[in-house]
Design an enzyme around this catalytic site. Structure first.
Site, PDB file in Angstrom:
ATOM      1  CD  GLU A 185      -5.660   6.813   0.292  1.00 31.60           C
ATOM      2  OE1 GLU A 185      -6.665   6.540  -0.807  1.00 31.60           O
ATOM      3  OE2 GLU A 185      -5.222   6.568   0.755  1.00 31.60           O
ATOM      4  CG  ASP A 241      -2.095   0.879   1.419  1.00 33.72           C
ATOM      5  OD1 ASP A 241      -1.987   2.060   0.223  1.00 33.72           O
ATOM      6  OD2 ASP A 241      -2.623   1.811   1.978  1.00 33.72           O
TER       7      ASP A 241
HETATM    8 ZN   LIG Z   1      -3.225   3.137  -0.681  1.00 30.90          ZN
END
Ligand SMILES: [Zn+2]
Length: 396
Positions: free
Chosen positions: A163, A129
């Site tokens: 984000e 991620d």
């Molecule tokens: Zn992410």
């Protein structure tokens, strides 16, 4: 349409680059980049800008207030638009690849959680991620360039810097690019170890309920007080009953409460933070209305409700399914069986989907342990995921 031979050629090229992909992943992970450290995010952005330039992209760093810069890389179009684009996109000329540079790990995490490859897993902060997704995008473009395959659309890649903390800075930038795009490909991690794509994501809302009461001595003159904690407790019970079963996919959770000062003082103030998830935008409007309508049970108390839906849902519309079918076909040419999945978690794909631009998410790494000490990406999937992305970039 990329035929089987083209897809296999891309895959073969990328299998030959697996070592280089892992090596680059190591460098990118080693440049730690928590959202709240703009200087650290800028370092990884500058490093990646260099990698994009090596692959023929026009690159710029877009400043983001209070955050590290947003990396934008553009690959100009070299051939006429595809029939796919003309048929489905109302003339939009570009395809947008979307990712983020920031992670949830503070600088120094590497000491406890160093980058390493063991039993086919690359471990470290932000591996799946989503630094693997960032690396795969670079190699997808590299493969197309090396094999002289020219995408039907202009390609624009945006890697945002906030984000993981709500995308306040990234949102206007990515929305402006999405409006010009016929499709958005999001390099967030896939679902599970089978690498399912994400064709539905719930929308996210955050509300805050503040109760203002009146303080008084709890023993001497309790009748003069208005207990904000009691009032908040009543409101929470109401909230629990608010959502009917018929609103499928809508969930509401009070996750933080605080209030009061000490035991002999009637609580003057209390507050709660509420997490809301929605599967449909209409449910977002409905819940916002319901929250605004809350009235105090004790008329002397004052209720203040703030917040709202801040990420629209990525809904599994016909256009999203058609985009998925296209990806499924490309994956099939590589002998991959691609599944689709739904998740309650949000990403920047929610924003682009909210604008009505077909968005395919979960195209990044295959792995697990996101946001935890065991975060990993499966190395052997990196070439095929990059090949799938390359196929999409080539044909959309
Ligand atoms: Zn992410």
């Amino acid at each position: 349409m990329a035929n089987r031979e083209t897809m296999r050629k891309i895959h073969r090229y990328l299998r030959g680059r697996q070592g280089a992909m892992v090596e680059l992943l190591g460098k990118v992970v080693t440049l730690e980049s928590p959202s709240d450290n703009p200087a650290a995010v800028e370092r990884v952005a500058r490093f990646l800008a260099g990698e994009w330039k090596k692959r023929g992209a026009k690159v710029n760093l877009i400043p983001a207030k209070g955050r590290g810069p947003i990396l934008r890389a553009e690959i100009p179009r070299k051939r006429p638009p595809s029939s796919y684009g003309l048929r489905r996109a109302g003339g939009a000329q570009q395809v947008l690849g979307l990712g983020h540079l920031d992670t949830v790990y503070s600088v120094g995490t590497l000491k406890r959680m160093p980058f390493k490859v063991s039993s086919g897993r690359a471990l470290g902060p932000g591996t799946v991620d989503m630094k693997a997704g960032v690396v795969q995008a670079l190699f997808a473009v590299e493969a197309l360039r090396a094999l002289r395959l020219h995408p039907a659309a202009k390609l624009v890649f945006l890697f945002t810097s906030d984000e993981e903390v709500g995308s306040a800075a990234g949102r206007p930038v990515l929305e402006a690019e999405a409006r010009k795009s016929r499709a958005v490909l999001v390099m967030e991690p896939s679902t599970g170890l089978q690498g399912a794509l994400k064709t539905a994501r719930k929308g996210v809302g955050e509300f805050e309920i503040i109760v203002e009461g009146r303080a008084a001595h709890a023993g001497v003159e309790p009748e003069k007080g208005v207990n904000a904690v009691h009032e908040l407790a009543e409101q929470i019970v109401r909230l629990k009953k608010l959502v009917p079963r018929s609103r499928d996919g809508l969930t509401l959770n009070v996750d933080v409460v605080e209030g009061g000062t000490r035991t002999n003082v009637i609580a003057e103030r209390a507050r709660a933070q509420v997490d809301v998830r929605i599967a449909r935008m209409t449910d977002g409007k409905w819940i916002e209305r319901q929250m605004r309508r809350l009235k105090p049970v004790d008329k002397r108390a004052k209720l203040i409700v703030r917040g709202g839906i801040n990420r629209p849902p990525l809904e599994r519309t016909a256009r999203v399914v058609s985009l998925f079918r296209h990806a499924e076909k490309l994956a099939g040419e590589l002998g991959m069986k691609l599944e689709q999945s739904a998740t309650g978690g949000g990403s920047d794909g929610n924003f682009t989907a909210g604008l009505g631009v077909p968005t395919l998410d979960g195209l990044g790494g295959v792995g697990g342990g996101m946001h935890s000490p065991g975060e990993f990406v499966l190395v052997r999937h990196m070439p095929e995921r990059a090949a799938l992305l390359a196929g999409l970039l080539l044909t959309l």
